[in-house]
Design an enzyme around this catalytic site. Structure first.
Site, PDB file in Angstrom:
ATOM      1  N   GLY A   1       5.994  -1.580  -6.441  1.00  0.00           N
ATOM      2  CA  GLY A   1       6.073  -3.038  -6.596  1.00  0.00           C
ATOM      3  C   GLY A   1       4.769  -3.601  -7.127  1.00  0.00           C
ATOM      4  O   GLY A   1       4.328  -4.658  -6.688  1.00  0.00           O
TER       5      GLY A   1
ATOM      6  N   SER B   1       3.699  -6.752   7.801  1.00  0.00           N
ATOM      7  CA  SER B   1       3.635  -8.222   7.790  1.00  0.00           C
ATOM      8  C   SER B   1       3.299  -8.721   9.185  1.00  0.00           C
ATOM      9  O   SER B   1       3.636  -8.070  10.188  1.00  0.00           O
ATOM     10  CB  SER B   1       4.991  -8.798   7.374  1.00  0.00           C
ATOM     11  OG  SER B   1       5.028 -10.184   7.649  1.00  0.00           O
TER      12      SER B   1
ATOM     13  N   TYR C   1      14.158  -8.792   8.383  1.00  0.00           N
ATOM     14  CA  TYR C   1      12.873  -8.569   7.688  1.00  0.00           C
ATOM     15  C   TYR C   1      11.791  -8.179   8.694  1.00  0.00           C
ATOM     16  O   TYR C   1      11.036  -7.227   8.466  1.00  0.00           O
ATOM     17  CB  TYR C   1      12.483  -9.846   6.933  1.00  0.00           C
ATOM     18  CG  TYR C   1      11.170  -9.745   6.185  1.00  0.00           C
ATOM     19  CD1 TYR C   1      11.058  -8.979   5.023  1.00  0.00           C
ATOM     20  CD2 TYR C   1      10.036 -10.431   6.632  1.00  0.00           C
ATOM     21  CE1 TYR C   1       9.860  -8.900   4.330  1.00  0.00           C
ATOM     22  CE2 TYR C   1       8.834 -10.356   5.943  1.00  0.00           C
ATOM     23  CZ  TYR C   1       8.749  -9.585   4.791  1.00  0.00           C
ATOM     24  OH  TYR C   1       7.548  -9.502   4.121  1.00  0.00           O
TER      25      TYR C   1
ATOM     26  N   VAL D   1      12.519   2.339  -5.144  1.00  0.00           N
ATOM     27  CA  VAL D   1      11.933   3.087  -4.019  1.00  0.00           C
ATOM     28  C   VAL D   1      12.965   3.440  -2.948  1.00  0.00           C
ATOM     29  O   VAL D   1      12.749   4.365  -2.163  1.00  0.00           O
ATOM     30  CB  VAL D   1      10.748   2.319  -3.372  1.00  0.00           C
ATOM     31  CG1 VAL D   1       9.585   2.172  -4.333  1.00  0.00           C
ATOM     32  CG2 VAL D   1      11.188   0.964  -2.813  1.00  0.00           C
TER      33      VAL D   1
ATOM     34  N   SER E   1       4.265  -4.746 -10.050  1.00  0.00           N
ATOM     35  CA  SER E   1       4.462  -5.661 -11.180  1.00  0.00           C
ATOM     36  C   SER E   1       4.054  -7.098 -10.880  1.00  0.00           C
ATOM     37  O   SER E   1       3.669  -7.837 -11.778  1.00  0.00           O
ATOM     38  CB  SER E   1       5.929  -5.616 -11.637  1.00  0.00           C
ATOM     39  OG  SER E   1       6.799  -5.637 -10.530  1.00  0.00           O
TER      40      SER E   1
HETATM   41  P1  NAP Z   1       7.052 -10.224  -4.566  1.00  0.00           P
HETATM   42  O1  NAP Z   1       6.128 -11.177  -5.248  1.00  0.00           O
HETATM   43  O2  NAP Z   1       8.438 -10.655  -4.247  1.00  0.00           O
HETATM   44  O3  NAP Z   1       7.083  -8.846  -5.408  1.00  0.00           O
HETATM   45  C1  NAP Z   1       7.887  -7.797  -4.954  1.00  0.00           C
HETATM   46  C2  NAP Z   1       7.550  -6.554  -5.731  1.00  0.00           C
HETATM   47  O4  NAP Z   1       8.328  -5.469  -5.212  1.00  0.00           O
HETATM   48  C3  NAP Z   1       7.875  -6.659  -7.208  1.00  0.00           C
HETATM   49  O5  NAP Z   1       6.889  -5.977  -7.924  1.00  0.00           O
HETATM   50  C4  NAP Z   1       9.227  -5.941  -7.318  1.00  0.00           C
HETATM   51  O6  NAP Z   1       9.463  -5.358  -8.600  1.00  0.00           O
HETATM   52  C5  NAP Z   1       9.045  -4.853  -6.272  1.00  0.00           C
HETATM   53  N1  NAP Z   1      10.291  -4.305  -5.744  1.00  0.00           N
HETATM   54  C6  NAP Z   1      11.259  -4.936  -5.039  1.00  0.00           C
HETATM   55  N2  NAP Z   1      12.255  -4.074  -4.726  1.00  0.00           N
HETATM   56  C7  NAP Z   1      11.905  -2.865  -5.242  1.00  0.00           C
HETATM   57  C8  NAP Z   1      12.521  -1.587  -5.273  1.00  0.00           C
HETATM   58  N3  NAP Z   1      13.705  -1.362  -4.690  1.00  0.00           N
HETATM   59  N4  NAP Z   1      11.874  -0.577  -5.907  1.00  0.00           N
HETATM   60  C9  NAP Z   1      10.680  -0.775  -6.525  1.00  0.00           C
HETATM   61  N5  NAP Z   1      10.052  -1.983  -6.521  1.00  0.00           N
HETATM   62  C10 NAP Z   1      10.657  -3.006  -5.897  1.00  0.00           C
HETATM   63  O7  NAP Z   1       6.428  -9.737  -3.161  1.00  0.00           O
HETATM   64  P2  NAP Z   1       4.971  -9.967  -2.524  1.00  0.00           P
HETATM   65  O8  NAP Z   1       4.951 -11.295  -1.877  1.00  0.00           O
HETATM   66  O9  NAP Z   1       3.936  -9.601  -3.513  1.00  0.00           O
HETATM   67  O10 NAP Z   1       5.030  -8.885  -1.345  1.00  0.00           O
HETATM   68  C11 NAP Z   1       4.562  -7.560  -1.491  1.00  0.00           C
HETATM   69  C12 NAP Z   1       4.686  -6.866  -0.144  1.00  0.00           C
HETATM   70  O11 NAP Z   1       3.940  -7.584   0.845  1.00  0.00           O
HETATM   71  C13 NAP Z   1       6.128  -6.797   0.376  1.00  0.00           C
HETATM   72  O12 NAP Z   1       6.331  -5.570   1.043  1.00  0.00           O
HETATM   73  C14 NAP Z   1       6.188  -7.949   1.349  1.00  0.00           C
HETATM   74  O13 NAP Z   1       7.171  -7.759   2.332  1.00  0.00           O
HETATM   75  C15 NAP Z   1       4.782  -7.928   1.925  1.00  0.00           C
HETATM   76  N6  NAP Z   1       4.370  -9.214   2.494  1.00  0.00           N
HETATM   77  C16 NAP Z   1       4.353 -10.359   1.741  1.00  0.00           C
HETATM   78  C17 NAP Z   1       3.966 -11.556   2.348  1.00  0.00           C
HETATM   79  C18 NAP Z   1       3.926 -12.878   1.609  1.00  0.00           C
HETATM   80  O14 NAP Z   1       3.710 -13.927   2.257  1.00  0.00           O
HETATM   81  N7  NAP Z   1       4.098 -12.897   0.303  1.00  0.00           N
HETATM   82  C19 NAP Z   1       3.615 -11.575   3.703  1.00  0.00           C
HETATM   83  C20 NAP Z   1       3.639 -10.400   4.426  1.00  0.00           C
HETATM   84  C21 NAP Z   1       4.019  -9.218   3.813  1.00  0.00           C
HETATM   85  P3  NAP Z   1      10.085  -6.219  -9.850  1.00  0.00           P
HETATM   86  O15 NAP Z   1       8.955  -7.083 -10.357  1.00  0.00           O
HETATM   87  O16 NAP Z   1      10.509  -5.198 -10.833  1.00  0.00           O
HETATM   88  O17 NAP Z   1      11.208  -7.033  -9.295  1.00  0.00           O
END
Ligand code: NAP
Length: 248
Positions: free
Chosen positions: A13, A143, A156, A65, A15
């Site tokens: 992820g 998280s 989640y 993944v 990207s």
């Molecule tokens: P995001 O902006 O929604 O980006 C999600 C990323 O995961 C994208 O690059 C997406 O690829 C990729 N992805 C989703 N499903 C996938 C799959 N099946 N196989 C391969 N890649 C996949 O998320 P984020 O906010 O950066 O979060 C990143 C991580 O941190 C996650 O695990 C999330 O649960 C955790 N997190 C986030 C927060 C928050 O507040 N944002 C808080 C706590 C934890 P594409 O671009 O190709 O769709």
């Protein structure tokens, strides 16, 4: 301080959002970065440009993944093509905001398959290679809700708590092979995942954050970079909260 010269990192992820910031931070420290994505090729290519602008190189790689056959094909091939695999950041994740009474079986299955299964299959494929090298760094993105719970995020938060159990178990299983496994538990971070939340939800989250703001992807990347470094060689099985004090 953190030199990752000659290291190859895979960021799932990578990207967008946190994964992109992690990819850039690893590149700034000299790692070659393999940027995984699920479908958004343009965003992955943009991350790779940022990796190159940071003075390193890498590649983009599409695989789901949650699909262990895709992971088993991609991970060893990438390691062979790029000179090994030293760092794995299990960052790919999807959010499901749903109270328990509305959760559907397919939502549970997909969230668990991506958030827990994804980290498990990627770790399995990576550890096979890391054991041979007698060196590896794995960092899982959990998280704050996996530690503290959150109404409206039953599935989640269960998936993110599951990642903590996986982190601790793998840390114990592979320490003797030179592989460390840790987690970072972000608080409320400004990415696409949180972009569409209603203003009221965002205001409430900030009100419950003593440092009084949302985190940036870069805040999270700094902790991941430390855990991925040689300097964190005596740290394993830990969960580092980067949450502005939301959970202490
Ligand atoms: P995001 O902006 O929604 O980006 C999600 C990323 O995961 C994208 O690059 C997406 O690829 C990729 N992805 C989703 N499903 C996938 C799959 N099946 N196989 C391969 N890649 C996949 O998320 P984020 O906010 O950066 O979060 C990143 C991580 O941190 C996650 O695990 C999330 O649960 C955790 N997190 C986030 C927060 C928050 O507040 N944002 C808080 C706590 C934890 P594409 O671009 O190709 O769709």
């Amino acid at each position: 301080m953190f030199s990752l010269a000659d290291k190859v990192a895979l960021v799932t992820g990578g990207s967008r959002g946190i994964g992109r910031a992690v990819s850039v931070a690893l590149a700034e420290s000299g790692a070659k970065v393999l940027v995984n994505y699920a479908g958004n090729e343009a965003a992955a290519a943009e991350t790779l440009e940022l990796v190159r602008a940071a003075g390193s190189d890498g590649a983009i790689c599409r695989f789901d993944v949650a699909d262990h056959a895709q992971v088993d094909e991609a991970v060893p091939r990438l390691a062979k093509e790029h000179g090994g695999l030293h760092i794995l950041v299990n960052n790919a994740g999807i959010a499901l905001d749903q109270i328990l009474l509305r959760v559907k079986p397919e939502e549970l299955e997909r969230t668990m398959a991506v958030n827990v299964g994804g980290a498990l299959w990627c770790s399995k494929a990576a550890i096979r290679l890391m054991m041979r090298q007698r060196y590896g760094r794995i960092v899982n993105l959990s998280s704050v809700v996996g530690e503290a719970g959150n109404p409206g995020q039953a599935v989640y938060s269960a998936s993110k708590a599951g990642l903590i159990g996986l982190t601790k178990t793998l840390a114990r299983e592979y320490a003797s092979r030179g592989v460390t496994v840790n987690a970072v538990a972000p608080g409320f971070i400004e990415t696409d995942m949180t972009a569409d939340l209603p203003d009221k939800v965002k205001e409430d989250a900030i009100a419950h954050t003593p440092l009084g703001r949302m985190g940036s992807p870069r805040d999270i990347a700094a902790a991941v970079l430390y855990l991925a470094s040689d300097e964190a060689g005596f740290v394993t099985g830990q969960v580092i909260g980067v949450n502005g004090g939301m959970h202490v």
